[in-house]
Design an enzyme around this catalytic site. Structure first.
Site, short mmCIF file in Angstrom:
data_model
loop_
_atom_site.label_atom_id
_atom_site.label_comp_id
_atom_site.label_asym_id
_atom_site.label_seq_id
_atom_site.Cartn_x
_atom_site.Cartn_y
_atom_site.Cartn_z
N ASP A 10 152.76 -18.88 51.45
CA ASP A 10 151.73 -18.51 52.44
C ASP A 10 150.57 -19.49 52.32
O ASP A 10 150.00 -19.94 53.32
CB ASP A 10 151.21 -17.08 52.19
CG ASP A 10 151.96 -16.03 53.00
OD1 ASP A 10 153.18 -16.22 53.20
OD2 ASP A 10 151.35 -15.02 53.40
N ASP A 62 148.89 -20.19 38.43
CA ASP A 62 147.51 -20.27 38.92
C ASP A 62 147.11 -21.73 39.14
O ASP A 62 146.47 -22.07 40.14
CB ASP A 62 146.53 -19.54 37.97
CG ASP A 62 146.91 -19.63 36.50
OD1 ASP A 62 147.95 -20.23 36.19
OD2 ASP A 62 146.16 -19.10 35.66
N LYS A 68 154.33 -18.33 34.35
CA LYS A 68 153.06 -17.85 33.80
C LYS A 68 153.33 -17.56 32.32
O LYS A 68 153.15 -16.43 31.84
CB LYS A 68 152.62 -16.60 34.59
CG LYS A 68 151.27 -16.04 34.23
CD LYS A 68 150.10 -16.92 34.60
CE LYS A 68 148.79 -16.33 34.14
NZ LYS A 68 147.68 -17.30 34.16
N TYR A 73 159.99 -8.11 42.68
CA TYR A 73 160.40 -7.36 43.87
C TYR A 73 161.45 -6.29 43.55
O TYR A 73 161.52 -5.27 44.22
CB TYR A 73 161.00 -8.31 44.92
CG TYR A 73 159.99 -8.89 45.87
CD1 TYR A 73 158.90 -9.61 45.39
CD2 TYR A 73 160.15 -8.76 47.24
CE1 TYR A 73 157.99 -10.18 46.27
CE2 TYR A 73 159.24 -9.31 48.12
CZ TYR A 73 158.16 -10.02 47.63
OH TYR A 73 157.27 -10.56 48.50
N ASP A 131 156.51 -16.33 47.11
CA ASP A 131 156.02 -15.70 48.34
C ASP A 131 154.56 -16.08 48.56
O ASP A 131 154.16 -16.54 49.64
CB ASP A 131 156.18 -14.18 48.20
CG ASP A 131 155.92 -13.45 49.48
OD1 ASP A 131 155.96 -14.09 50.55
OD2 ASP A 131 155.67 -12.23 49.44
#
Ligand code: NAD
Length: 364
Positions: A251, A223, A191, A141, A247
């Site tokens: 969701d 993932d 990751k 971000y 984030d």
């Protein structure tokens, strides 16, 4: 007790859900004898329209003079033109950065009354109770360079995923401390098979974990984490992750809870109860955005915002009993069958945003 709260409703359904949180705060004030002094501030698209900036100085001052911030959401298609040099989202990003709100706590709980509102089978949802800790002031971000430009071979865009040791260590430390107060399990999401910043993240996670031998640690690729969240959600306790990963994962996790409208969050600059890093103000907001598809219709679910208010009472004001009363009120209206449209697939009494706020406030 007297406490001042900066109220920043923002755009879209932000003002609709924040209005209901204020009703609930007033009910808490009446029942427990507190005086909540509210000061409104503009932020986001409506602030751009009014002042030409998504975060006017007046709003910054209101936040700095308050004990806590209650935020709605910002953004919307009317401000989305890529040619614009100011964006609504810059307002909330600037507040998070300037107040050092690096730790975003996102509890994900499945209410038994809503177990049939999720598209997932009930047997996968029983016992889900996790806390996603999203790093909030670094990562993809905020990393620089972040820009767009045109070359002879066409348009280009770049974002940068960058972390310092300090940024990674402090968020992981918050995660371990929170895990110690829960089921003592922590999943550190990265990751590391691809990203250098993730390799640093995992290295530091291994180092910090040595100080918390009681906590069972799992290092999980983002993932795989996305898959396990749906396949085996009750196995998670505390999840710690990079800003963008957190984030996206939350969701996804909102589907477990039945709707985006259900999940609250708290953004802090230090561990709750250990204000060692700073005494700066904390911010409370639902995890959802401005939901332009339903804005203005009075159908948004205010529970995520109301539960964020409960987090404010507990974490910023030390009002445990008051926070419990808000959470109990939410529990009981769900058991009684009140439903906004987003959580109505199992039937129940369909109510508007405002009616949901009323029934919750009446239970306090
Ligand atoms: P969103 O969270 O606004 O909406 C996603 C979906 O969830 C929509 O179908 C929406 O109707 C539904 N939804 C969200 N909140 C709900 C609620 N309380 N009750 C019922 N349904 C709800 O995400 P989006 O559509 O991707 O983004 C819309 C705008 O919000 C964009 O401009 C985005 O930048 C902004 N946004 C802001 C924040 C923030 O201010 N913190 C966070 C996310 C998105």
């Amino acid at each position: 007790m007297r406490r001042s709260i900066a109220v920043l409703p923002g755009d879209g359904i932000g003002p609709e859900v924040v209005t209901e949180s204020i009703k609930v705060l007033e009910a808490v004030g009446n029942r427990f004898g507190h005086d909540f002094v509210l000061s409104n501030g503009r932020i986001g698209g409506n602030a751009i329209d009014e002042y030409g900036t998504p975060l006017p100085q007046e709003t910054v001052e209101t936040c700095n003079q308050s004990d806590a911030i209650l935020f709605g959401a910002v953004g919307g298609p009317q401000w989305d033109d890529p040619a614009n040099d100011v964006r609504p989202e810059d307002g909330i990003l600037a507040i998070r950065k300037s107040l050092g709100l690096f730790a975003n706590l996102r509890p994900v709980k499945v209410y038994p009354a809503l177990i049939n509102s999720s598209p997932l089978k009930p047997e996968y949802l029983a016992g889900v109770d996790m806390l996603v800790l999203r790093e909030l002031t670094g990562g993809l971000y905020f990393g620089k360079p972040k820009k767009r430009w045109t070359t002879s071979r066409g348009r280009r865009g770049v974002d940068t995923l960058k972390y310092t040791e300090l940024e990674i260590e402090r968020i992981l430390r918050v995660g371990f401390e929170l895990a110690m107060g829960r089921r003592k399990k922590l999943a550190s999401v990265d990751k590391q098979n691809v990203l250098e910043s993730s390799r640093l993240w995992r290295e530091i996670a291994l180092e910090v974990s040595e100080e918390y031998p009681e906590v069972e640690v799992e290092h999980i690729l983002v993932d795989n984490a996305a898959m396990q969240l749906i396949r085996n959600p009750s196995s998670f306790d505390v999840i710690v992750s990079e800003n963008t990963f957190g984030d996206i994962l939350t969701d996804e996790a909102s589907v477990l809870a039945g709707s985006m409208g259900m999940l609250p969050s708290a953004s802090l600059s230090s561990l709750p109860g250990k204000n060692v890093l700073s005494k700066r103000v904390s911010l409370y907001e639902p995890i959802h955005g401005t939901a332009p598809d339903i804005a203005g219709q009075g159908v948004a679910n205010p529970i995520g915002s109301i539960l964020s208010t409960a987090m404010m009472l507990r974490l910023s004001f030390g009002m445990e009993e008051e926070a419990n009363s808000v959470e109990a009120a939410v529990d009981s209206v769900l058991i009684e069958g009140y439903r906004t449209a987003d959580i109505s697939s199992d039937g129940g009494e369909l109510v508007s945003t405002s009616a949901m706020g009323n029934v919750i406030a009446n239970q306090i």
